[in-house]
Design an enzyme around this catalytic site. Sequence first.
Site, PDB file in Angstrom:
ATOM      1  N   LYS A  13       0.837  -1.210   0.000  1.00  0.00           N
ATOM      2  CA  LYS A  13       0.000   0.000   0.000  1.00  0.00           C
ATOM      3  C   LYS A  13       0.870   1.257   0.000  1.00  0.00           C
ATOM      4  CE  LYS A  13      -2.071  -1.045   3.934  1.00  0.00           C
ATOM      5  NZ  LYS A  13      -1.332  -2.289   4.242  1.00  0.00           N
ATOM      6  N   ARG A  88      -9.926   0.970   8.166  1.00  0.00           N
ATOM      7  CA  ARG A  88      -9.476  -0.351   8.586  1.00  0.00           C
ATOM      8  C   ARG A  88     -10.550  -1.104   9.353  1.00  0.00           C
ATOM      9  NH1 ARG A  88      -3.716   0.648   8.530  1.00  0.00           N
ATOM     10  NH2 ARG A  88      -2.630  -1.253   9.038  1.00  0.00           N
ATOM     11  N   ARG A 127      11.760  -5.754   5.239  1.00  0.00           N
ATOM     12  CA  ARG A 127      11.537  -4.329   4.946  1.00  0.00           C
ATOM     13  C   ARG A 127      12.474  -3.456   5.784  1.00  0.00           C
ATOM     14  NH1 ARG A 127       5.721  -1.719   5.523  1.00  0.00           N
ATOM     15  NH2 ARG A 127       5.830  -2.652   7.589  1.00  0.00           N
ATOM     16  N   ARG A 161      11.100  -1.169  11.106  1.00  0.00           N
ATOM     17  CA  ARG A 161       9.979  -0.746  11.944  1.00  0.00           C
ATOM     18  C   ARG A 161       9.853  -1.649  13.159  1.00  0.00           C
ATOM     19  NH1 ARG A 161       4.809   0.289   8.183  1.00  0.00           N
ATOM     20  NH2 ARG A 161       3.822  -0.838   9.892  1.00  0.00           N
ATOM     21  N   ARG A 172      -0.475  -8.706  13.468  1.00  0.00           N
ATOM     22  CA  ARG A 172      -1.083  -7.720  12.562  1.00  0.00           C
ATOM     23  C   ARG A 172      -1.914  -8.404  11.480  1.00  0.00           C
ATOM     24  NH1 ARG A 172       4.204  -5.031  10.917  1.00  0.00           N
ATOM     25  NH2 ARG A 172       2.993  -3.993   9.293  1.00  0.00           N
TER      26      ARG A 172
HETATM   27  P1  AP5 Z   1       4.902  -1.649   1.891  1.00  0.00           P
HETATM   28  O1  AP5 Z   1       4.577  -0.829   0.698  1.00  0.00           O
HETATM   29  O2  AP5 Z   1       5.646  -1.028   3.003  1.00  0.00           O
HETATM   30  O3  AP5 Z   1       3.559  -2.396   2.412  1.00  0.00           O
HETATM   31  P2  AP5 Z   1       2.302  -1.805   3.208  1.00  0.00           P
HETATM   32  O4  AP5 Z   1       1.086  -2.445   2.610  1.00  0.00           O
HETATM   33  O5  AP5 Z   1       2.372  -0.323   3.277  1.00  0.00           O
HETATM   34  O6  AP5 Z   1       2.572  -2.493   4.622  1.00  0.00           O
HETATM   35  P3  AP5 Z   1       2.474  -1.867   6.107  1.00  0.00           P
HETATM   36  O7  AP5 Z   1       3.201  -2.821   6.991  1.00  0.00           O
HETATM   37  O8  AP5 Z   1       2.881  -0.444   6.105  1.00  0.00           O
HETATM   38  O9  AP5 Z   1       0.958  -1.985   6.353  1.00  0.00           O
HETATM   39  P4  AP5 Z   1       0.240  -1.952   7.700  1.00  0.00           P
HETATM   40  O10 AP5 Z   1      -1.138  -1.823   7.195  1.00  0.00           O
HETATM   41  O11 AP5 Z   1       0.511  -3.086   8.609  1.00  0.00           O
HETATM   42  O12 AP5 Z   1       0.912  -0.739   8.481  1.00  0.00           O
HETATM   43  P5  AP5 Z   1       0.503   0.788   8.656  1.00  0.00           P
HETATM   44  O13 AP5 Z   1       1.734   1.583   8.652  1.00  0.00           O
HETATM   45  O14 AP5 Z   1      -0.599   1.166   7.755  1.00  0.00           O
HETATM   46  O15 AP5 Z   1       5.711  -2.956   1.380  1.00  0.00           O
HETATM   47  C1  AP5 Z   1       6.207  -3.879   2.320  1.00  0.00           C
HETATM   48  C2  AP5 Z   1       7.612  -4.324   1.911  1.00  0.00           C
HETATM   49  O16 AP5 Z   1       7.554  -5.030   0.691  1.00  0.00           O
HETATM   50  C3  AP5 Z   1       8.599  -3.149   1.663  1.00  0.00           C
HETATM   51  O17 AP5 Z   1       9.877  -3.546   2.081  1.00  0.00           O
HETATM   52  C4  AP5 Z   1       8.568  -2.973   0.128  1.00  0.00           C
HETATM   53  O18 AP5 Z   1       9.802  -2.454  -0.350  1.00  0.00           O
HETATM   54  C5  AP5 Z   1       8.331  -4.406  -0.326  1.00  0.00           C
HETATM   55  N1  AP5 Z   1       7.542  -4.488  -1.553  1.00  0.00           N
HETATM   56  C6  AP5 Z   1       6.509  -3.694  -1.946  1.00  0.00           C
HETATM   57  N2  AP5 Z   1       6.031  -4.079  -3.148  1.00  0.00           N
HETATM   58  C7  AP5 Z   1       6.763  -5.158  -3.517  1.00  0.00           C
HETATM   59  C8  AP5 Z   1       6.748  -6.022  -4.663  1.00  0.00           C
HETATM   60  N3  AP5 Z   1       5.866  -5.835  -5.660  1.00  0.00           N
HETATM   61  N4  AP5 Z   1       7.632  -7.047  -4.691  1.00  0.00           N
HETATM   62  C9  AP5 Z   1       8.527  -7.239  -3.687  1.00  0.00           C
HETATM   63  N5  AP5 Z   1       8.608  -6.465  -2.586  1.00  0.00           N
HETATM   64  C10 AP5 Z   1       7.735  -5.436  -2.504  1.00  0.00           C
HETATM   65  O19 AP5 Z   1      -0.072   0.774  10.153  1.00  0.00           O
HETATM   66  C11 AP5 Z   1       0.762   0.525  11.254  1.00  0.00           C
HETATM   67  C12 AP5 Z   1      -0.042   0.500  12.544  1.00  0.00           C
HETATM   68  O20 AP5 Z   1      -0.661   1.775  12.751  1.00  0.00           O
HETATM   69  C13 AP5 Z   1      -1.211  -0.509  12.577  1.00  0.00           C
HETATM   70  O21 AP5 Z   1      -0.779  -1.793  12.965  1.00  0.00           O
HETATM   71  C14 AP5 Z   1      -2.126   0.149  13.609  1.00  0.00           C
HETATM   72  O22 AP5 Z   1      -1.643  -0.069  14.907  1.00  0.00           O
HETATM   73  C15 AP5 Z   1      -1.972   1.630  13.308  1.00  0.00           C
HETATM   74  N6  AP5 Z   1      -2.956   2.132  12.340  1.00  0.00           N
HETATM   75  C16 AP5 Z   1      -2.690   2.637  11.085  1.00  0.00           C
HETATM   76  N7  AP5 Z   1      -3.822   2.984  10.460  1.00  0.00           N
HETATM   77  C17 AP5 Z   1      -4.835   2.705  11.334  1.00  0.00           C
HETATM   78  C18 AP5 Z   1      -6.247   2.840  11.248  1.00  0.00           C
HETATM   79  N8  AP5 Z   1      -6.845   3.323  10.149  1.00  0.00           N
HETATM   80  N9  AP5 Z   1      -6.963   2.443  12.329  1.00  0.00           N
HETATM   81  C19 AP5 Z   1      -6.391   1.955  13.440  1.00  0.00           C
HETATM   82  N10 AP5 Z   1      -5.050   1.799  13.576  1.00  0.00           N
HETATM   83  C20 AP5 Z   1      -4.281   2.183  12.529  1.00  0.00           C
HETATM   84 MG    MG Z   2       2.632   1.072   4.813  1.00  0.00          MG
END
Ligand code: AP5
Ligand code: MG
Length: 220
Positions: A13, A88, A127, A161, A172
């Site tokens: 994402k 979410r 990552r 992270r 998660r």
């Molecule tokens: P990346 O692009 O970083 O993936 P992502 O989908 O952004 O994964 P996240 O871990 O950021 O998602 P998340 O939803 O758990 O965390 P968030 O920060 O939103 O890609 C991942 C890896 O793969 C990278 O190394 C990248 O280089 C690699 N990659 C990408 N594409 C690739 C490909 N095609 N091939 C190979 N490799 C590839 O949330 C964190 C925390 O915040 C949550 O756990 C929660 O506690 C809180 N939070 C955030 N939003 C909310 C909400 N709306 N409500 C409640 N709590 C929330």
């Molecule tokens: Mg992310």
Amino acid sequence: MRVVLLGPPGVGKGTQGRRVAAEKGWALISTGEILRDAVARGTPLGREAQRRMDHGLLVADDVMIGLVRERTAEPDAAHGFVLDGFPRTVPQADALEHELTGRGQSLNAVISLTVSEAGLVRRLTARRECPVCQRAYNLESAPPRDGRHCDDHPGVELVQRADDTEETVRRRLEVYREQTAPLVEYYRSRGQLNEVSGEGTMDAVHRRLLQALGCRTASE
Ligand code: AP5
Ligand code: MG
């Protein structure tokens, strides 16, 4: 255009959202990044969020809804935005719809990115990111040129992270299945869902995403 990127942790994402938002001049609204910034600054929101995030749990709906309501009303979001990590939960999705309707707006697309669970765990544990510009790297699929430092910020060492340990990643993923996956059906039943495979290279996913959004690719 107003776009939601939906999908499990590690699906891409952030990677895809950042790229498409930069190319199209839309605001990237990543709730995870907003929270991590609050944690780094030690604000009251950051202190509350950190406890939940470190355990792989979601932050309270009312906090997230208020945060996104304010952020989507900022001037840079007027021409369009990509929501990465919001909504979410069903209450968050309801609140978003209510807020946009109140502004005479609606979502143009909800993209559900998919990758196999084994692939998600592999991506997340490899990552790394730049602590200055948040550029995402991956020790397997997208390593920095010298293996350690950000390509755009020489001398700045990449970091992992806090919630990317295998145990927290598994938590998660559970939280995703229980609380966020129901949104796939939520948006499908409204005829708004577009599923896009997140497998393959980042360029291949980017091309699929643009196609799903009805945008022309850079090479066209
Ligand atoms: P990346 O692009 O970083 O993936 P992502 O989908 O952004 O994964 P996240 O871990 O950021 O998602 P998340 O939803 O758990 O965390 P968030 O920060 O939103 O890609 C991942 C890896 O793969 C990278 O190394 C990248 O280089 C690699 N990659 C990408 N594409 C690739 C490909 N095609 N091939 C190979 N490799 C590839 O949330 C964190 C925390 O915040 C949550 O756990 C929660 O506690 C809180 N939070 C955030 N939003 C909310 C909400 N709306 N409500 C409640 N709590 C929330
Ligand atoms: Mg992310």
